[in-house]
Design a protein around this motif. Structure first.
Motif, mmCIF file in Angstrom:
data_model
loop_
_atom_site.group_PDB
_atom_site.id
_atom_site.type_symbol
_atom_site.label_atom_id
_atom_site.label_comp_id
_atom_site.label_asym_id
_atom_site.label_seq_id
_atom_site.Cartn_x
_atom_site.Cartn_y
_atom_site.Cartn_z
ATOM 1 N N GLY A 43 12.203 19.985 1.890
ATOM 2 C CA GLY A 43 11.201 19.495 2.831
ATOM 3 C C GLY A 43 10.118 20.488 3.189
ATOM 4 O O GLY A 43 9.278 20.208 4.033
ATOM 5 N N VAL A 96 19.027 23.405 3.029
ATOM 6 C CA VAL A 96 18.563 23.469 4.413
ATOM 7 C C VAL A 96 19.227 24.712 4.966
ATOM 8 O O VAL A 96 20.440 24.896 4.827
ATOM 9 N N ASP A 107 16.351 26.753 12.411
ATOM 10 C CA ASP A 107 16.162 26.161 11.092
ATOM 11 C C ASP A 107 15.042 26.932 10.400
ATOM 12 O O ASP A 107 13.937 27.076 10.955
ATOM 13 N N THR A 110 11.773 24.886 9.826
ATOM 14 C CA THR A 110 11.019 24.707 11.066
ATOM 15 C C THR A 110 10.325 26.001 11.469
ATOM 16 O O THR A 110 9.160 25.987 11.884
ATOM 17 N N ALA A 120 4.878 21.023 5.707
ATOM 18 C CA ALA A 120 5.826 19.942 5.464
ATOM 19 C C ALA A 120 5.568 19.386 4.067
ATOM 20 O O ALA A 120 4.438 19.000 3.746
ATOM 21 N N VAL A 129 8.291 14.407 3.650
ATOM 22 C CA VAL A 129 9.713 14.365 3.324
ATOM 23 C C VAL A 129 10.528 14.367 4.620
ATOM 24 O O VAL A 129 11.537 13.691 4.734
ATOM 25 N N SER A 130 10.057 15.125 5.616
ATOM 26 C CA SER A 130 10.736 15.230 6.903
ATOM 27 C C SER A 130 9.734 15.003 8.030
ATOM 28 O O SER A 130 8.749 15.734 8.141
ATOM 29 N N TYR A 133 9.434 18.085 10.242
ATOM 30 C CA TYR A 133 8.600 19.140 9.660
ATOM 31 C C TYR A 133 7.119 18.770 9.760
ATOM 32 O O TYR A 133 6.265 19.640 9.951
#
Length: 163
Positions: A43, A96, A107, A110, A120, A129-130, A133
């Motif tokens: 992501g 991740v 994260d 992030t 993102a 994707v997220s 994000y």
């Protein structure tokens, strides 16, 4: 075929967390290799290596190297733990990741995106994707943090051919 995809997803979901020491080989601002395997943040899209970044003062540099330096900096804070979530077309393992920064677990995606060091990732349709994000990217852009402080060609535009 569906059952083999489901079994593959279950195996990935049960995979152990991979701990990365600081001695990985960074390839881009969202990918690295360690012990013969390639890993990519799921992501996350870093600035493309070889594309230009211009600071507010007019200094030019490699945008991709700026993203890479930010990822390397996060890894230098201590051990990064990653959970595999899939496999890319080039056989890289999508992960991740979390890092401990100032006694808080964050994260990695992030942290990179909200600091303006990465973006993102988007699907071919242009959708993120997220969603989380995408929100982090908008906040960094609105606050002019990191790369957003200067000018660059957004990696989504580079990858889509500028469309």
């Amino acid at each position: 075929m569906l059952s083999s995809l489901m079994l593959g997803s279950q195996a990935l979901g049960q995979a152990e967390t991979i701990l990365f020491p600081f001695d990985v080989t960074f390839e881009t601002g969202d990918a690295w290799s360690h012990e013969g395997r390639k890993y990519r943040l799921f992501g996350v899209q870093s600035c493309i290596r070889g594309t230009a970044y211009r600071s507010p003062e007019g200094q030019e540099g490699d945008c991709g190297l700026r993203s890479l330096a930010s990822l390397a900096s996060l890894f230098s804070t201590g051990t990064v733990g990653c959970q595999p979530v899939g496999t890319a077309k080039d056989e890289a393992t999508f992960v991740v990741c979390a890092a401990n920064i100032d006694d808080a677990t964050v994260d990695v995606g992030t942290a990179l995106i909200s600091s303006g060091a990465a973006f993102a990732a988007t699907l071919p349709s242009g959708a993120p994707v997220s969603a989380a994000y995408a929100v982090a990217e908008l906040a960094a852009k609105d606050s002019r943090r990191g790369l957003w402080e200067g000018s660059f060609e957004h990696p989504a535009d580079v990858l889509s051919g500028g469309q």
